[in-house]
Design a protein around this motif. Structure first.
Motif, PDB file in Angstrom:
ATOM      1  N   GLN B 185     -66.901   6.800 -40.155  1.00 27.76           N
ATOM      2  CA  GLN B 185     -68.192   6.127 -39.963  1.00 27.76           C
ATOM      3  C   GLN B 185     -69.138   7.044 -39.188  1.00 27.76           C
ATOM      4  O   GLN B 185     -70.298   7.244 -39.572  1.00 27.76           O
ATOM      5  N   ASP B 186     -68.635   7.651 -38.105  1.00 25.93           N
ATOM      6  CA  ASP B 186     -69.454   8.563 -37.304  1.00 25.93           C
ATOM      7  C   ASP B 186     -69.868   9.794 -38.109  1.00 25.93           C
ATOM      8  O   ASP B 186     -70.915  10.391 -37.847  1.00 25.93           O
ATOM      9  N   ALA B 187     -69.033  10.163 -39.072  1.00 29.66           N
ATOM     10  CA  ALA B 187     -69.331  11.350 -39.881  1.00 29.66           C
ATOM     11  C   ALA B 187     -70.357  11.068 -40.977  1.00 29.66           C
ATOM     12  O   ALA B 187     -70.753  11.978 -41.699  1.00 29.66           O
ATOM     13  N   GLY B 188     -70.743   9.807 -41.124  1.00 31.48           N
ATOM     14  CA  GLY B 188     -71.802   9.498 -42.078  1.00 31.48           C
ATOM     15  C   GLY B 188     -71.365   8.738 -43.313  1.00 31.48           C
ATOM     16  O   GLY B 188     -72.137   8.618 -44.271  1.00 31.48           O
ATOM     17  N   ALA B 189     -70.143   8.195 -43.305  1.00 26.54           N
ATOM     18  CA  ALA B 189     -69.705   7.377 -44.447  1.00 26.54           C
ATOM     19  C   ALA B 189     -70.560   6.114 -44.530  1.00 26.54           C
ATOM     20  O   ALA B 189     -70.952   5.554 -43.499  1.00 26.54           O
ATOM     21  N   ASP B 190     -70.842   5.684 -45.764  1.00 29.77           N
ATOM     22  CA  ASP B 190     -71.623   4.462 -45.961  1.00 29.77           C
ATOM     23  C   ASP B 190     -70.733   3.237 -46.131  1.00 29.77           C
ATOM     24  O   ASP B 190     -71.195   2.104 -46.013  1.00 29.77           O
ATOM     25  N   ALA B 191     -69.479   3.480 -46.470  1.00 27.32           N
ATOM     26  CA  ALA B 191     -68.516   2.382 -46.643  1.00 27.32           C
ATOM     27  C   ALA B 191     -67.108   2.964 -46.568  1.00 27.32           C
ATOM     28  O   ALA B 191     -66.921   4.180 -46.682  1.00 27.32           O
ATOM     29  N   ILE B 192     -66.143   2.069 -46.364  1.00 26.46           N
ATOM     30  CA  ILE B 192     -64.737   2.492 -46.290  1.00 26.46           C
ATOM     31  C   ILE B 192     -63.938   1.665 -47.289  1.00 26.46           C
ATOM     32  O   ILE B 192     -64.130   0.445 -47.381  1.00 26.46           O
ATOM     33  N   SER B 193     -63.065   2.313 -48.057  1.00 24.76           N
ATOM     34  CA  SER B 193     -62.130   1.553 -48.888  1.00 24.76           C
ATOM     35  C   SER B 193     -60.720   1.817 -48.374  1.00 24.76           C
ATOM     36  O   SER B 193     -60.394   2.930 -47.977  1.00 24.76           O
ATOM     37  N   LEU B 194     -59.910   0.790 -48.366  1.00 27.66           N
ATOM     38  CA  LEU B 194     -58.523   0.948 -47.937  1.00 27.66           C
ATOM     39  C   LEU B 194     -57.686  -0.216 -48.463  1.00 27.66           C
ATOM     40  O   LEU B 194     -58.239  -1.280 -48.660  1.00 27.66           O
ATOM     41  N   ILE B 195     -56.371   0.074 -48.784  1.00 24.79           N
ATOM     42  CA  ILE B 195     -55.628   1.284 -48.465  1.00 24.79           C
ATOM     43  C   ILE B 195     -55.273   2.040 -49.756  1.00 24.79           C
ATOM     44  O   ILE B 195     -55.223   1.431 -50.831  1.00 24.79           O
ATOM     45  N   ASN B 196     -55.020   3.326 -49.635  1.00 24.02           N
ATOM     46  CA  ASN B 196     -54.382   4.067 -50.720  1.00 24.02           C
ATOM     47  C   ASN B 196     -52.901   3.667 -50.733  1.00 24.02           C
ATOM     48  O   ASN B 196     -52.465   2.850 -49.924  1.00 24.02           O
ATOM     49  N   THR B 197     -52.123   4.254 -51.623  1.00 22.60           N
ATOM     50  CA  THR B 197     -50.711   3.866 -51.737  1.00 22.60           C
ATOM     51  C   THR B 197     -49.913   4.294 -50.498  1.00 22.60           C
ATOM     52  O   THR B 197     -50.344   5.136 -49.730  1.00 22.60           O
ATOM     53  N   ILE B 198     -48.737   3.693 -50.363  1.00 22.38           N
ATOM     54  CA  ILE B 198     -47.848   3.984 -49.234  1.00 22.38           C
ATOM     55  C   ILE B 198     -46.679   4.813 -49.755  1.00 22.38           C
ATOM     56  O   ILE B 198     -46.058   4.455 -50.769  1.00 22.38           O
ATOM     57  N   ARG B 199     -46.378   5.899 -49.098  1.00 26.42           N
ATOM     58  CA  ARG B 199     -45.299   6.776 -49.586  1.00 26.42           C
ATOM     59  C   ARG B 199     -43.958   6.065 -49.601  1.00 26.42           C
ATOM     60  O   ARG B 199     -43.588   5.421 -48.619  1.00 26.42           O
ATOM     61  N   GLY B 200     -43.257   6.228 -50.705  1.00 24.28           N
ATOM     62  CA  GLY B 200     -41.940   5.606 -50.807  1.00 24.28           C
ATOM     63  C   GLY B 200     -41.054   6.396 -51.746  1.00 24.28           C
ATOM     64  O   GLY B 200     -41.466   7.432 -52.274  1.00 24.28           O
ATOM     65  N   MET B 201     -39.841   5.931 -51.954  1.00 24.97           N
ATOM     66  CA  MET B 201     -38.965   6.587 -52.910  1.00 24.97           C
ATOM     67  C   MET B 201     -37.945   5.625 -53.506  1.00 24.97           C
ATOM     68  O   MET B 201     -37.773   4.511 -53.005  1.00 24.97           O
ATOM     69  N   ALA B 202     -37.308   6.053 -54.578  1.00 20.97           N
ATOM     70  CA  ALA B 202     -36.253   5.266 -55.218  1.00 20.97           C
ATOM     71  C   ALA B 202     -35.183   6.236 -55.721  1.00 20.97           C
ATOM     72  O   ALA B 202     -35.503   7.349 -56.135  1.00 20.97           O
ATOM     73  N   ILE B 203     -33.923   5.784 -55.657  1.00 19.54           N
ATOM     74  CA  ILE B 203     -32.799   6.666 -55.980  1.00 19.54           C
ATOM     75  C   ILE B 203     -31.941   6.060 -57.081  1.00 19.54           C
ATOM     76  O   ILE B 203     -31.671   4.854 -57.079  1.00 19.54           O
ATOM     77  N   ASP B 204     -31.527   6.887 -58.022  1.00 22.21           N
ATOM     78  CA  ASP B 204     -30.567   6.489 -59.048  1.00 22.21           C
ATOM     79  C   ASP B 204     -29.168   6.669 -58.451  1.00 22.21           C
ATOM     80  O   ASP B 204     -28.745   7.803 -58.177  1.00 22.21           O
ATOM     81  N   ILE B 205     -28.457   5.568 -58.241  1.00 21.43           N
ATOM     82  CA  ILE B 205     -27.165   5.662 -57.556  1.00 21.43           C
ATOM     83  C   ILE B 205     -26.056   6.232 -58.446  1.00 21.43           C
ATOM     84  O   ILE B 205     -25.015   6.647 -57.954  1.00 21.43           O
ATOM     85  N   GLU B 206     -26.270   6.266 -59.759  1.00 22.46           N
ATOM     86  CA  GLU B 206     -25.256   6.863 -60.643  1.00 22.46           C
ATOM     87  C   GLU B 206     -25.323   8.388 -60.587  1.00 22.46           C
ATOM     88  O   GLU B 206     -24.303   9.058 -60.490  1.00 22.46           O
ATOM     89  N   THR B 207     -26.541   8.909 -60.680  1.00 22.75           N
ATOM     90  CA  THR B 207     -26.696  10.362 -60.697  1.00 22.75           C
ATOM     91  C   THR B 207     -26.952  10.922 -59.303  1.00 22.75           C
ATOM     92  O   THR B 207     -26.981  12.132 -59.108  1.00 22.75           O
TER      93      THR B 207
END
Lengths: 272, 308
Positions: B185-207
């Motif tokens: 906001q201080d840097a001059g943004a006119d609006a804010i959108s949130l949130i982007n995605t959240i880092r995660g993971m998934a594992i194949d338990i067979e391989t």
């Protein structure tokens, strides 16, 4: 492409863990071509979340002469297909389709070799029907079909009823040749019962490992071959960029299985 | 039940939207892909797939995996680059009558500025959304979004490169979301959108291998909605500029929660993949809610959360 709620006409187990579902959807059926697929929303709950892609197994003509129903041949492999397998006649199911580019059929084909691995047989039945009805010079139509065991070899009778010569391989040897479907292909190509040149075409669908082998064998013989790829995808509209594949003509840019495929020329694919 | 027409328009930092329903970048292609299902001019705005100075190939497959109530993606910002976007994709979108917001990113502060500068001279764009929050690429993206000084720097630089209204899309990967919100906001943004995605993971338990080639990916979908909602609420309380709520919005009820929490507009993302008409369904659901509750103007619903 249409998004519609369709009525299920039947949903029957054709072999252990394999089902065939017929849905009443004239909008999709009248525009569908062999090799195209449908995105199925198996539940209106949020889990499972995404639609599932299923290749069209069969396009059925109603008595009126217009296509009105499609069949989806599927294997129960997880939560989504399990829910599907429990659906009943007259239930409604949310479909989006037909999606993608199907097999291109050259009407001058004299010999067509279909290669299917496991559930990969699914699109080959409507393809065989289309080839028979469109290719007046057709001399020979053969299906090479492989599966892990006897239960994984589907639709043999349906193909035979169409007059297709069927050769089968199973990994456990309980049915047909003991081994892989690519053995049948090698054997077939070595024997002299195919006419080399542009009038022989190969069409394949199955796991990536099989398609990779088929592509290699076919390339050596100089026969044209179209393969149908499977991929994880979210939208099937070309927006999510999830279902990508590296191709020779694409350069640095991936192609999309949903929009550019799912059927590709086998010599186009760069296998990972 | 017949209702009086309700006022749905909102102003997001100088961008006048017909209604508060926007698309989330990366889930709606360049608009064209959804035109058979959605009147593109009926939406508040279309935020296109993130654009960089040069084309990008993105990450190898598999790029997508479904998880419980959500999906992980590691597309890696594949895009055709700003020049081809302007030449090949923008004309169609402009002709559709849509309000167009272009999501941009770069691997350096200068590159963010260059993309913004190219778009500044282009007719038909209503605003830019600066992505400082992609979890799937090493350079650019999240590096700028997880540090408030870096965020300040990049937004200030883009601010000097364009006269277009600027929306800054924030990452949830911070200790205090309000600190970074204040910085942009201080840097001059006119609006804010949130949130982007959240880092995660998934594992194949067979391989015993990761289900994504990139090992980790960004989680989206209904699974992340409570987190997004909490962050929107926190940011809306402390900023002067409008906030756009994004994260797991699947229906009008979800959208209304964000608006009550303080969002002036919302973005629909993963829902587009499942229901191509999700945006218009959500819009008519919001309209119905306003009618049923005799709220004549959506603006009077924004930030009405009562915590007493």
């Amino acid at each position: 492409m249409y998004q519609i709620l369709s009525k299920i006409l039947f949903n029957k187990e054709v072999s252990p863990t394999y089902y065939n579902m017929g849905v009443d959807c004239p909008e999709i059926a009248s525009r569908a071509a062999p090799g195209q697929f449908i995105m199925v929303r198996v539940s209106n709950q949020l889990d499972p979340l995404l639609r599932r892609p299923f290749v069209i197994h069969r396009i059925q003509r109603a008595n009126t002469g217009s296509d009105s129903q499609v069949e989806i041949l599927y294997k129960v492999v997880g939560k989504g297909t399990e829910i599907m397998s429990e659906m009943k006649e007259c239930d409604e199911i949310d479909l989006l389709g037909p999606v993608g580019n199907g097999y291109r059929i050259d009407t001058n084909i004299r010999t067509a070799v279909l290669v299917g691995g496991g559930i990969g047989v699914a699109p080959l039945l409507s393809l065989a029907e289309r080839i028979i009805s469109q290719c007046s010079k057709l001399k020979s139509l053969i299906l090479l079909l492989g599966g892990k065991g006897r239960d994984d070899v589907l639709c043999v009778e349906e193909f035979e009823r169409l007059g297709v010569e069927v050769r089968v391989a199973t990994e456990d040897g309980r049915l047909g040749h003991r081994g892989l479907v690519v053995d049948l292909l090698l054997d077939y190509l070595e024997s002299r019962d195919y006419s080399p040149g542009s009038s022989t075409h190969c069409f394949a669908c199955g796991p990536d490992s099989m398609l990779k082998e088929v592509s290699k064998i076919i390339a050596e013989k100089g026969i044209s071959c179209q393969i149908s790829l499977e991929s994880r995808m979210a939208c099937a509209l070309g927006a999510c960029l999830g279902c990508i594949v590296r191709t020779k003509s694409g350069g640095d840019v991936y192609k999309k299985v949903c929009k550019d495929g799912p059927v590709f020329d086998s010599n186009e694919i760069i296998w990972e | 039940m017949n209702h009086e027409p309700v006022e749905l328009s909102v102003n997001i930092g100088g961008i006048q939207l017909k209604n508060p329903v926007m698309t989330a970048s990366g889930t709606f292609g360049y608009g064209e892909e959804y035109a058979p299902y959605v009147g593109l001019d009926k939406l508040g705005a279309i935020v296109v797939k993130g654009i960089s100075l040069k084309p990008r190939t993105g990450n190898p497959p598999p790029r997508i995996v479904e998880t419980t109530g959500g999906m992980l993606n590691s597309i890696g910002l594949e895009n055709i680059g700003v020049d081809r976007f302007i030449g090949e994709k923008l004309p169609y979108l402009r002709d559709s009558g849509a309000t167009i917001i272009v999501n941009i990113f770069g691997s350096s502060i200068e590159e963010y500025g260059d993309v913004a500068n190219k778009l500044d001279d282009t007719h038909g764009i209503s605003g830019l959304e600066i992505n400082i929050s992609c979890p799937n690429v090493k350079e650019g993206g999240i590096i700028f979004g997880s540090d408030s000084h870096m965020a300040f720097e990049v937004v200030s630089f883009v601010r000097q490169s364009t006269k277009l209204p600027l929306i800054v899309k924030l990452s949830p990967h911070v200790t205090d979301i309000t600190e970074i919100a204040r910085s942009v906001q201080d840097a001059g943004a006119d609006a804010i959108s949130l949130i982007n995605t959240i880092r995660g993971m998934a594992i194949d338990i067979e391989t015993k291998t990761p289900k994504l080639a990139n090992i980790t990916g960004g989680l989206s979908g209904p699974a992340i909605k409570p987190i997004a909602l909490r962050m929107v609420w926190e940011v809306a309380k402390v900023t002067e500029i409008p906030v756009i709520g994004v994260g797991g919005i699947m229906n009008a009820y979800d959208a209304l929660e964000f608006i009550i929490a303080g969002a002036s507009a919302i973005q629909v993302g993963t829902a587009n993949f499942i229901n191509p008409k999700a945006t218009v369904d959500i819009l008519s659901g919001i309209e119905k809610y306003l009618g049923d509750h005799r709220i004549g103007d959506i603006k009077s619903l924004i930030g009405t959360l009562s915590c007493e």
